[in-house]
Design an enzyme around this catalytic site. Structure first.
Site, PDB file in Angstrom:
ATOM      1  N   GLU A 169       0.839  -1.202   0.000  1.00 33.03           N
ATOM      2  CA  GLU A 169       0.000   0.000   0.000  1.00 33.03           C
ATOM      3  C   GLU A 169       0.875   1.254   0.000  1.00 33.03           C
ATOM      4  O   GLU A 169       1.862   1.340   0.745  1.00 33.03           O
ATOM      5  CB  GLU A 169      -0.886  -0.032   1.248  1.00 33.03           C
ATOM      6  N   HIS A 170       0.495   2.207  -0.859  1.00 29.25           N
ATOM      7  CA  HIS A 170       1.238   3.468  -1.025  1.00 29.25           C
ATOM      8  C   HIS A 170       2.659   3.218  -1.525  1.00 29.25           C
ATOM      9  O   HIS A 170       3.567   4.003  -1.243  1.00 29.25           O
ATOM     10  CB  HIS A 170       1.245   4.282   0.279  1.00 29.25           C
ATOM     11  N   THR A 171       2.820   2.131  -2.230  1.00 26.72           N
ATOM     12  CA  THR A 171       4.117   1.863  -2.865  1.00 26.72           C
ATOM     13  C   THR A 171       4.077   2.203  -4.346  1.00 26.72           C
ATOM     14  O   THR A 171       5.122   2.424  -4.949  1.00 26.72           O
ATOM     15  CB  THR A 171       4.469   0.370  -2.716  1.00 26.72           C
ATOM     16  N   ASP A 172       2.874   2.237  -4.948  1.00 31.49           N
ATOM     17  CA  ASP A 172       2.833   2.333  -6.424  1.00 31.49           C
ATOM     18  C   ASP A 172       3.412   3.654  -6.941  1.00 31.49           C
ATOM     19  O   ASP A 172       4.167   3.656  -7.911  1.00 31.49           O
ATOM     20  CB  ASP A 172       1.428   2.050  -6.989  1.00 31.49           C
ATOM     21  N   LEU A 204     -12.294   0.141  -2.560  1.00 32.32           N
ATOM     22  CA  LEU A 204     -12.270  -1.093  -3.361  1.00 32.32           C
ATOM     23  C   LEU A 204     -12.190  -0.786  -4.856  1.00 32.32           C
ATOM     24  O   LEU A 204     -12.417  -1.649  -5.693  1.00 32.32           O
ATOM     25  CB  LEU A 204     -13.509  -1.951  -3.044  1.00 32.32           C
ATOM     26  N   SER A 205     -11.858   0.454  -5.179  1.00 32.48           N
ATOM     27  CA  SER A 205     -11.564   0.868  -6.559  1.00 32.48           C
ATOM     28  C   SER A 205     -12.754   0.826  -7.499  1.00 32.48           C
ATOM     29  O   SER A 205     -12.649   0.392  -8.648  1.00 32.48           O
ATOM     30  CB  SER A 205     -10.440   0.013  -7.160  1.00 32.48           C
ATOM     31  N   GLU A 226      -8.065   9.423 -14.441  1.00 30.86           N
ATOM     32  CA  GLU A 226      -8.249   9.690 -13.003  1.00 30.86           C
ATOM     33  C   GLU A 226      -7.359  10.856 -12.544  1.00 30.86           C
ATOM     34  O   GLU A 226      -7.795  11.735 -11.805  1.00 30.86           O
ATOM     35  CB  GLU A 226      -7.917   8.416 -12.210  1.00 30.86           C
ATOM     36  N   ASP A 239      -4.722   0.493  -8.921  1.00 30.41           N
ATOM     37  CA  ASP A 239      -6.126   0.114  -9.096  1.00 30.41           C
ATOM     38  C   ASP A 239      -6.434  -0.263 -10.549  1.00 30.41           C
ATOM     39  O   ASP A 239      -7.108  -1.263 -10.817  1.00 30.41           O
ATOM     40  CB  ASP A 239      -7.049   1.265  -8.665  1.00 30.41           C
TER      41      ASP A 239
HETATM   42  C1  GLA Z   1      -5.378   4.315  -3.896  1.00 27.76           C
HETATM   43  C2  GLA Z   1      -4.694   4.738  -5.186  1.00 27.76           C
HETATM   44  C3  GLA Z   1      -3.631   3.729  -5.604  1.00 27.76           C
HETATM   45  C4  GLA Z   1      -2.683   3.423  -4.450  1.00 27.76           C
HETATM   46  C5  GLA Z   1      -3.472   3.121  -3.176  1.00 27.76           C
HETATM   47  C6  GLA Z   1      -2.587   2.955  -1.974  1.00 27.76           C
HETATM   48  O1  GLA Z   1      -6.111   3.140  -4.099  1.00 27.76           O
HETATM   49  O2  GLA Z   1      -5.644   4.842  -6.219  1.00 27.76           O
HETATM   50  O3  GLA Z   1      -2.921   4.201  -6.717  1.00 27.76           O
HETATM   51  O4  GLA Z   1      -1.775   4.466  -4.253  1.00 27.76           O
HETATM   52  O5  GLA Z   1      -4.411   4.122  -2.874  1.00 27.76           O
HETATM   53  O6  GLA Z   1      -1.813   1.815  -2.111  1.00 27.76           O
END
Ligand code: GLA
Length: 387
Positions: free
Chosen positions: A36-39, A126-127, A161, A173
């Protein structure tokens, strides 16, 4: 997801537009197993696709307009000339559709009718927005016969986005929605975009992945997400690297802790990212080796502590759910997505789904919140054409 879903979208399209769609496409939401928060730091992620999808029934039109209807947002129709599409116009959910159309506008001269239906919970981390973007992006690729790979579509959807809606997300996502496969977690290196489908069969190990949607909403565009990105960039710049992915280990973050309050914050933010990348690799090692998936539980819980304490993107209700799940016997639990609300995943024995669910619900109600919506998920299919 069933044929019935495609039929429902097609029927609704016909009712609203007076003729049938040219096709119906579906794209799933996701949960991220870890990473998480690595992308946006060039690091690693490991999402699975949910069985929940957004469906887009689409047909071309010849009046130069984009007309969008949604079964979930019946009072928020969008109907405007393609030439009038601009960042922020239309606003709201239709902006995700419009953003994709705007990205490909040069290829969409005649206009489009789009009917959206879906069951990805919105605002739950959940995108649902990526699912909508990806369903429309795949539809346009197929309908207009565009020479675009799925990786290209990830970029189209992500730009929609970032640039059109104005949410500064990474590619987690959209990659999950377009690239995930049934039965596997997607190990993605967000820097070089290499992928590996890692078998993720929890049922065979007597396990289940429980998703707990707390019903608290997040807002990436406005919230702390943007701040966290800036902090990560500042930390990388102070360390003289392009991306935090380039930092070999947490020991190499010491220079950030320079005795100032700001340095201390940047140190913690970067420590989350660097340690999270390591956790993704360890989880992948366990799964690749076919070891008992229960052993990844501790890494999930460690990831949550890091998001809560170092990255500071959790909220009390999420922490309550994580703690309640663990105390009721979950092997691991963590928040998923960008944070500031949203959902938790818990790795539980298959026969413990009900007691863990009851424990979490009881605890959230005692904390003054309504019981969360919960469901068990399995790694499901990525975006596809239904009819
Ligand atoms: C959201 C963002 C993703 C990612 C996550 C955290 O879902 O859309 O790009 O940064 O937060 O991992």
């Amino acid at each position: 997801m069933s044929d019935g879903d495609a039929g429902r979208a097609a029927t609704a399209f016909e009712e609203r537009f007076g003729g049938g769609p040219e096709g119906v496409w579906a794209a799933p939401g996701r949960v991220n197993v870890i990473g998480e928060h690595t992308d946006y730091n060039g690091g690693f992620v490991l999402p699975i696709a949910l069985a929940h999808t957004t469906r887009a029934a689409v047909a071309r039109r010849d009046d130069g307009r984009l007309v969008v209807r949604s079964l979930q947002h019946p009072d928020e129709d969008a109907d405007l000339a393609l030439a009038d599409l601009a960042p922020g116009t239309p606003s709201g959910w239709a902006g995700y559709v419009a953003g994709v159309v705007a990205e490909l506008a040069g290829s969409v001269p005649g206009g489009l009718s789009v009917l959206v239906d879906g069951d990805v919970p919105a605002g739950a981390g959940l995108s649902s927005s990526a699912a909508l973007e990806c369903a429309v992006a795949l539809a346009l690729r197929d309908l207009l016969d565009l020479d675009l790979s799925r990786d290209d579509l990830v970029d189209v959807a992500r730009r929609a986005e970032n640039d059109f809606v104005g949410a500064p997300t990474g590619i987690l996502d959209q990659s999950a929605s377009l690239l995930c496969e049934v039965g596997a977690a997607l190990f993605l290196d967000t820097r070089d975009r290499s992928t590996e489908q890692v078998p993720f069969d929890l049922a065979a190990a007597g396990l289940a992945l429980l998703v707990i949607d707390t019903g608290t909403t997040h807002d990436h565009a406005e919230g702390g997400y943007r701040d966290r990105r800036r902090e990560c960039e500042a930390a990388a710049s102070r360390l003289g690297v392009e991306l935090l992915r380039d930092v070999p280990d947490v020991a190499a973050l010491e220079p950030l802790a320079d005795g100032t309050a700001e340095g201390e914050v940047l140190h913690r933010r970067a420590r989350h990212v660097v340690s999270e990348d390591a956790r993704v690799r360890r989880v992948v090692d366990v799964l690749r080796a076919g070891q008992d998936p229960r052993t990844i539980g501790a890494l999930l819980t460690e990831g949550h502590a890091s998001l809560r304490d170092d990255f500071e993107v959790s909220v009390p209700l999420i922490d309550v759910c994580v703690t309640a799940a663990l105390e009721a016997g979950a092997h691991g639990a963590r928040m998923v997505g960008g944070g500031f609300g949203g959902s938790v995943i818990a790795l539980v024995d298959a026969d413990a789904v009900d007691p863990v669910t009851a424990a979490v619900s009881g605890r959230t109600e005692r904390a003054g919140s309504s019981a969360p919506r919960t469901f068990v998920t399995v790694p499901s299919a990525g975006a596809r054409r239904l009819v």
